[in-house]
Scaffold this active site. Structure first.
Site, PDB file in Angstrom:
ATOM      1  N   SER A  52       0.798  -1.228   0.000  1.00 57.55           N
ATOM      2  CA  SER A  52       0.000   0.000   0.000  1.00 57.55           C
ATOM      3  C   SER A  52       0.830   1.278   0.000  1.00 57.55           C
ATOM      4  O   SER A  52       0.314   2.348  -0.313  1.00 57.55           O
ATOM      5  CB  SER A  52      -0.950   0.015   1.198  1.00 57.55           C
ATOM      6  OG  SER A  52      -0.257   0.292   2.387  1.00 57.55           O
ATOM      7  N   LYS A 100       0.997   5.022   6.841  1.00 57.81           N
ATOM      8  CA  LYS A 100       0.491   5.813   5.715  1.00 57.81           C
ATOM      9  C   LYS A 100       1.210   7.158   5.691  1.00 57.81           C
ATOM     10  O   LYS A 100       2.011   7.477   6.570  1.00 57.81           O
ATOM     11  CB  LYS A 100      -1.022   6.055   5.836  1.00 57.81           C
ATOM     12  CG  LYS A 100      -1.882   4.801   5.952  1.00 57.81           C
ATOM     13  CD  LYS A 100      -1.886   3.964   4.685  1.00 57.81           C
ATOM     14  CE  LYS A 100      -2.710   2.696   4.877  1.00 57.81           C
ATOM     15  NZ  LYS A 100      -2.586   1.780   3.717  1.00 57.81           N
TER      16      LYS A 100
END
Length: 218
Positions: A52, A100
């Site tokens: 990701s 993230k």
């Protein structure tokens, strides 16, 4: 008399091993306490189990997460952060930490449109993403003391555009150095990625990819 002296001397000679084990035990306990303290308050190692955050972070990359900066200052846009799952994520049975990139700060208005991310009406120049986002999102306003985070692999990341914002108290720290694999060792710099800047619109073409709903665990 002589015999007694000899026996007492022998007993004294046998005592150092006991002291040695005691000192060794103290050293080990101290080392464990220091290790726990460092991991809790200073830094810890993490690995990347999913795609990701590609291309910035690859599967099986090893990182150092430092925990001091956010005790002294606010998180900044562009920084890569590790955080504990939010209440929304826990409700979906996610319990491991995520990693993230911070895109929206408290008070920011964020939207994703036609392959670009806009913060407060200005388009982000994102030279670190795998491909432009193939979805529409927002506009949303980031609440106080919360952050909007996205994965660099925009079309294959389970992030804020699915489950919302990250409260500051959930932030564990900032990823600042990769120590494995050896060919990719180095600092994770974000100086060029921090601010939203106005640039000319670009025509992006990218097929939609289903999001990978796997958290970045330890």
């Amino acid at each position: 008399m002589t015999e007694n002296i000899v026996r007492e001397t022998s007993k004294k000679k046998e005592s150092p091993p006991e002291n040695t084990w005691l000192e060794l035990g103290k050293t080990m306990v101290t080392a464990v306490i220091l290790a726990i303290g460092i991991r809790t308050f200073v830094a810890e190692a993490r690995y990347i189990p999913s795609s990701s955050m590609e291309p910035t972070l690859q599967i099986n990359d090893r990182l150092i997460i430092e925990k001091i900066s956010y005790r002294l200052r606010d998180p900044e846009r562009g920084e890569i952060v590790v955080f504990n799952p939010t209440d929304a994520l826990k409700a979906k049975n996610f319990h491991d930490a995520f990693i993230k990139r911070i895109i929206g700060l408290p008070g920011d208005e964020v939207r994703v449109s036609q392959g670009n991310v806009y913060v407060n009406g200005k388009m982000l120049d994102e030279n670190y993403i795998a491909a432009p986002p193939a979805y529409e999102y927002g506009p949303v306003k980031v609440p106080d003391d919360q952050y909007l985070v996205l994965g660099d692999n925009r079309n294959n990341s389970y992030d804020s555009h699915y489950w919302g914002f990250v409260p500051r108290e959930k932030l564990l720290g900032r990823a600042f150095v990769r120590f494995w694999p050896v060919p990719r060792v180095g600092l994770l710099t974000d100086d060029a990625e921090r601010e939203a800047v106005e640039i000319s619109p670009q025509a992006w073409e990218s097929p939609a990819i289903s999001p990978q709903t796997v958290p970045e665990s330890r």
